[in-house]
Design a protein around this motif. Sequence first.
Motif, mmCIF file in Angstrom:
data_model
loop_
_atom_site.group_PDB
_atom_site.id
_atom_site.type_symbol
_atom_site.label_atom_id
_atom_site.label_comp_id
_atom_site.label_asym_id
_atom_site.label_seq_id
_atom_site.Cartn_x
_atom_site.Cartn_y
_atom_site.Cartn_z
ATOM 1 N N GLU A 84 0.829 -1.205 0.000
ATOM 2 C CA GLU A 84 0.000 0.000 0.000
ATOM 3 C C GLU A 84 0.863 1.255 0.000
ATOM 4 N N ASP A 85 1.944 1.244 0.790
ATOM 5 C CA ASP A 85 2.816 2.418 0.854
ATOM 6 C C ASP A 85 3.503 2.684 -0.484
ATOM 7 N N THR A 86 3.934 1.619 -1.164
ATOM 8 C CA THR A 86 4.700 1.775 -2.399
ATOM 9 C C THR A 86 3.827 2.059 -3.607
ATOM 10 N N TYR A 87 2.719 1.311 -3.725
ATOM 11 C CA TYR A 87 1.912 1.381 -4.946
ATOM 12 C C TYR A 87 0.492 1.911 -4.735
ATOM 13 N N SER A 88 0.115 2.156 -3.473
ATOM 14 C CA SER A 88 -1.255 2.600 -3.140
ATOM 15 C C SER A 88 -2.299 1.570 -3.560
ATOM 16 N N ILE A 89 -1.956 0.285 -3.381
ATOM 17 C CA ILE A 89 -2.922 -0.770 -3.631
ATOM 18 C C ILE A 89 -3.165 -1.542 -2.329
ATOM 19 N N LYS A 90 -4.400 -1.938 -2.122
ATOM 20 C CA LYS A 90 -4.778 -2.657 -0.911
ATOM 21 C C LYS A 90 -4.830 -4.151 -1.199
ATOM 22 N N VAL A 91 -4.191 -4.925 -0.341
ATOM 23 C CA VAL A 91 -4.083 -6.370 -0.514
ATOM 24 C C VAL A 91 -4.525 -7.057 0.770
ATOM 25 N N LYS A 92 -5.218 -8.177 0.631
ATOM 26 C CA LYS A 92 -5.613 -8.983 1.792
ATOM 27 C C LYS A 92 -4.642 -10.153 1.940
ATOM 28 N N GLU A 93 -4.512 -10.655 3.164
ATOM 29 C CA GLU A 93 -3.530 -11.700 3.440
ATOM 30 C C GLU A 93 -3.687 -12.915 2.532
ATOM 31 N N HIS A 94 -4.930 -13.337 2.281
ATOM 32 C CA HIS A 94 -5.142 -14.555 1.497
ATOM 33 C C HIS A 94 -4.729 -14.384 0.034
ATOM 34 N N GLN A 95 -4.523 -13.144 -0.400
ATOM 35 C CA GLN A 95 -4.106 -12.897 -1.782
ATOM 36 C C GLN A 95 -2.602 -13.060 -1.969
ATOM 37 N N LEU A 96 -1.861 -13.141 -0.879
ATOM 38 C CA LEU A 96 -0.414 -13.346 -0.941
ATOM 39 C C LEU A 96 -0.139 -14.847 -0.889
ATOM 40 N N VAL A 97 0.320 -15.401 -2.003
ATOM 41 C CA VAL A 97 0.550 -16.844 -2.127
ATOM 42 C C VAL A 97 2.021 -17.141 -1.862
ATOM 43 N N LYS A 98 2.293 -17.920 -0.822
ATOM 44 C CA LYS A 98 3.682 -18.231 -0.469
ATOM 45 C C LYS A 98 4.296 -19.151 -1.524
ATOM 46 N N MET A 99 5.462 -18.783 -2.018
ATOM 47 C CA MET A 99 6.185 -19.622 -2.970
ATOM 48 C C MET A 99 7.284 -20.418 -2.268
ATOM 49 N N PHE A 100 8.144 -19.723 -1.521
ATOM 50 C CA PHE A 100 9.241 -20.381 -0.813
ATOM 51 C C PHE A 100 9.924 -19.345 0.072
ATOM 52 N N THR A 101 10.872 -19.800 0.890
ATOM 53 C CA THR A 101 11.743 -18.884 1.629
ATOM 54 C C THR A 101 13.159 -19.047 1.092
ATOM 55 N N HIS A 102 13.753 -17.928 0.739
ATOM 56 C CA HIS A 102 15.061 -17.931 0.087
ATOM 57 C C HIS A 102 16.088 -17.264 0.998
ATOM 58 N N LYS A 103 17.312 -17.772 0.995
ATOM 59 C CA LYS A 103 18.400 -17.130 1.735
ATOM 60 C C LYS A 103 19.188 -16.235 0.785
ATOM 61 N N ILE A 104 19.436 -15.009 1.225
ATOM 62 C CA ILE A 104 20.262 -14.087 0.451
ATOM 63 C C ILE A 104 21.495 -13.726 1.280
ATOM 64 N N ILE A 105 22.663 -13.897 0.681
ATOM 65 C CA ILE A 105 23.930 -13.582 1.346
ATOM 66 C C ILE A 105 24.796 -12.773 0.385
ATOM 67 N N PHE A 106 25.197 -11.585 0.802
ATOM 68 C CA PHE A 106 26.252 -10.860 0.086
ATOM 69 C C PHE A 106 26.944 -9.907 1.055
ATOM 70 N N ASP A 107 28.168 -9.534 0.740
ATOM 71 C CA ASP A 107 28.979 -8.726 1.652
ATOM 72 C C ASP A 107 29.398 -7.385 1.074
ATOM 73 N N THR A 108 28.839 -7.016 -0.075
ATOM 74 C CA THR A 108 29.116 -5.719 -0.687
ATOM 75 C C THR A 108 27.810 -5.101 -1.154
ATOM 76 N N PRO A 109 27.496 -3.875 -0.798
ATOM 77 C CA PRO A 109 28.323 -2.890 -0.087
ATOM 78 C C PRO A 109 28.221 -2.971 1.439
ATOM 79 N N PHE A 110 27.450 -3.949 1.961
ATOM 80 C CA PHE A 110 27.375 -4.170 3.402
ATOM 81 C C PHE A 110 27.196 -5.662 3.623
ATOM 82 N N LYS A 111 27.250 -6.093 4.886
ATOM 83 C CA LYS A 111 27.094 -7.514 5.193
ATOM 84 C C LYS A 111 25.605 -7.841 5.285
ATOM 85 N N ASN A 112 25.156 -8.695 4.401
ATOM 86 C CA ASN A 112 23.727 -8.976 4.314
ATOM 87 C C ASN A 112 23.456 -10.469 4.480
ATOM 88 N N ARG A 113 22.620 -10.803 5.454
ATOM 89 C CA ARG A 113 22.189 -12.178 5.700
ATOM 90 C C ARG A 113 20.676 -12.145 5.900
#
Length: 202
Positions: A84-113
């Motif tokens: 809603e903040d980014t696009y001004s669209i309203k979404v309900k929880e059931h409309q968000l379909v879980k695909m998977f959980t992904h790990k992201i790791i990178f160390d440039t330009p900061f340490k990200n886990r």
Amino acid sequence: MNEELIDIYDGDMNLLGVADKKQAHTEGLWHKVFNCWIISEDGNIWLPLRSADSKVFPNTYDISCNKHVMVGETPKSCGIHELEDTYSIKVKEHQLVKMFTHKIIFDTPFKNREFCPTYLYKTQHKFSDLTIDNPEIEGIFAADIQDLIDLFFEDTKSIVVDGISTDKKTLRKNITKADFFPYGDKYYQKVFTTIQRFIDNQ
């Protein structure tokens, strides 16, 4: 003090405590980030173009919507607010379909886990409906899902995407893999093939 407090985890996603977001990126502490890919009725994926002024990988195409999950939030509650903040669209929880959980790791330009619960949201909204309110974004583009699959499996070198700038100017660009936020080919392959399976099962 302007703290943005987030939950901190170990590498197996066991909750350890709370830290400020800046500290998490300084020390490389594991935390959660909501990721959402938006797909239109005609099978196009929304790709925001990061601003030239962005501190992290400017002028790259990114996940449709993402946001750090703050203390007290769930990924879905965080995502609903961010969409809603980014696009001004309203979404309900059931409309968000879980695909998977992904790990992201990178160390440039900061340490990200990051643990990234990743969702798909199918929308009837058109770009003309949107009011984009995010200083990190300078435009939003639509890319055909098959074009994206071909691009990241290297069946094609570039694709054409159409979109609008934040001030509603019509845009067309020719883009390559190098124009995307550097999550890695395997991540994009996993995302786009998962979305294609979702489409096929509708």
